[in-house]
Design a protein around this motif. Structure first.
Motif, mmCIF file in Angstrom:
data_model
loop_
_atom_site.group_PDB
_atom_site.id
_atom_site.type_symbol
_atom_site.label_atom_id
_atom_site.label_comp_id
_atom_site.label_asym_id
_atom_site.label_seq_id
_atom_site.Cartn_x
_atom_site.Cartn_y
_atom_site.Cartn_z
ATOM 1 N N ALA A 150 0.873 -1.109 0.085
ATOM 2 C CA ALA A 150 0.016 0.049 -0.028
ATOM 3 C C ALA A 150 0.866 1.379 0.104
ATOM 4 O O ALA A 150 1.708 1.420 0.865
ATOM 5 N N GLU A 151 0.640 2.025 -0.874
ATOM 6 C CA GLU A 151 1.579 3.418 -1.312
ATOM 7 C C GLU A 151 0.718 4.494 -0.780
ATOM 8 O O GLU A 151 -0.436 4.483 -1.493
ATOM 9 N N ASN A 152 1.334 5.703 -0.444
ATOM 10 C CA ASN A 152 0.598 6.851 -0.278
ATOM 11 C C ASN A 152 1.818 7.921 -0.182
ATOM 12 O O ASN A 152 3.034 7.722 0.281
ATOM 13 N N SER A 153 1.603 9.128 -0.716
ATOM 14 C CA SER A 153 2.460 10.233 -0.774
ATOM 15 C C SER A 153 1.738 11.431 -0.273
ATOM 16 O O SER A 153 0.340 11.679 -0.317
ATOM 17 N N THR A 154 2.564 12.295 0.512
ATOM 18 C CA THR A 154 2.069 13.338 1.198
ATOM 19 C C THR A 154 2.942 14.542 0.640
ATOM 20 O O THR A 154 4.171 14.494 0.591
ATOM 21 N N TRP A 159 7.024 9.628 0.726
ATOM 22 C CA TRP A 159 6.461 8.371 0.445
ATOM 23 C C TRP A 159 6.078 7.508 1.650
ATOM 24 O O TRP A 159 7.268 7.315 2.569
ATOM 25 N N THR A 160 5.035 6.759 1.962
ATOM 26 C CA THR A 160 4.660 5.937 2.959
ATOM 27 C C THR A 160 4.409 4.645 2.250
ATOM 28 O O THR A 160 3.494 4.569 1.474
ATOM 29 N N VAL A 161 4.814 3.577 2.618
ATOM 30 C CA VAL A 161 4.722 2.141 1.866
ATOM 31 C C VAL A 161 4.670 1.220 2.935
ATOM 32 O O VAL A 161 5.455 1.023 3.909
ATOM 33 N N GLU A 162 3.569 0.380 2.846
ATOM 34 C CA GLU A 162 3.146 -0.548 3.964
ATOM 35 C C GLU A 162 3.295 -1.943 3.104
ATOM 36 O O GLU A 162 3.010 -2.018 1.885
ATOM 37 N N THR A 178 6.573 -0.832 7.728
ATOM 38 C CA THR A 178 5.985 0.431 7.153
ATOM 39 C C THR A 178 7.488 1.329 6.925
ATOM 40 O O THR A 178 8.066 1.356 8.066
ATOM 41 N N LYS A 193 9.865 6.660 -3.284
ATOM 42 C CA LYS A 193 8.879 5.402 -3.352
ATOM 43 C C LYS A 193 9.839 4.241 -3.178
ATOM 44 O O LYS A 193 9.647 3.337 -2.410
#
Length: 73
Positions: free
Chosen positions: A24-28, A36-39, A49, A55
């Motif tokens: 699961a990837e998310n950017s802020t 980037w936050t990757v789970e 995490t 990324k």
């Protein structure tokens, strides 16, 4: 792929469980300073995490944590 990501993939393939791996990837942040936050999830459970400026680096960190959580690293 990077070392920990490859190691995790290889481990799960040997266990015939590669289908249980998901990300699961998310950017802020603004486009010039994205974080980037990757789970890393195994069987739907978050095993690691990672947070980084890229990324790939976040994914590597998440994989490294997952390896430790699985007792591999």
């Amino acid at each position: 792929m990077t070392d920990s990501v490859t190691k995790l993939n290889n481990y799960l393939q040997r266990k015939q469980a590669s289908h249980t791996l998901s990300w699961a990837e998310n950017s802020t942040g603004p486009s010039h300073a994205i974080k980037w936050t990757v789970e890393c999830k195994v069987s739907g459970e978050v095993k690691g995490t990672g947070v980084a400026d890229s990324k790939a680096a976040a994914k590597e960190d998440a994989a490294k944590q997952a390896l430790k959580a699985l007792g591999i690293a």
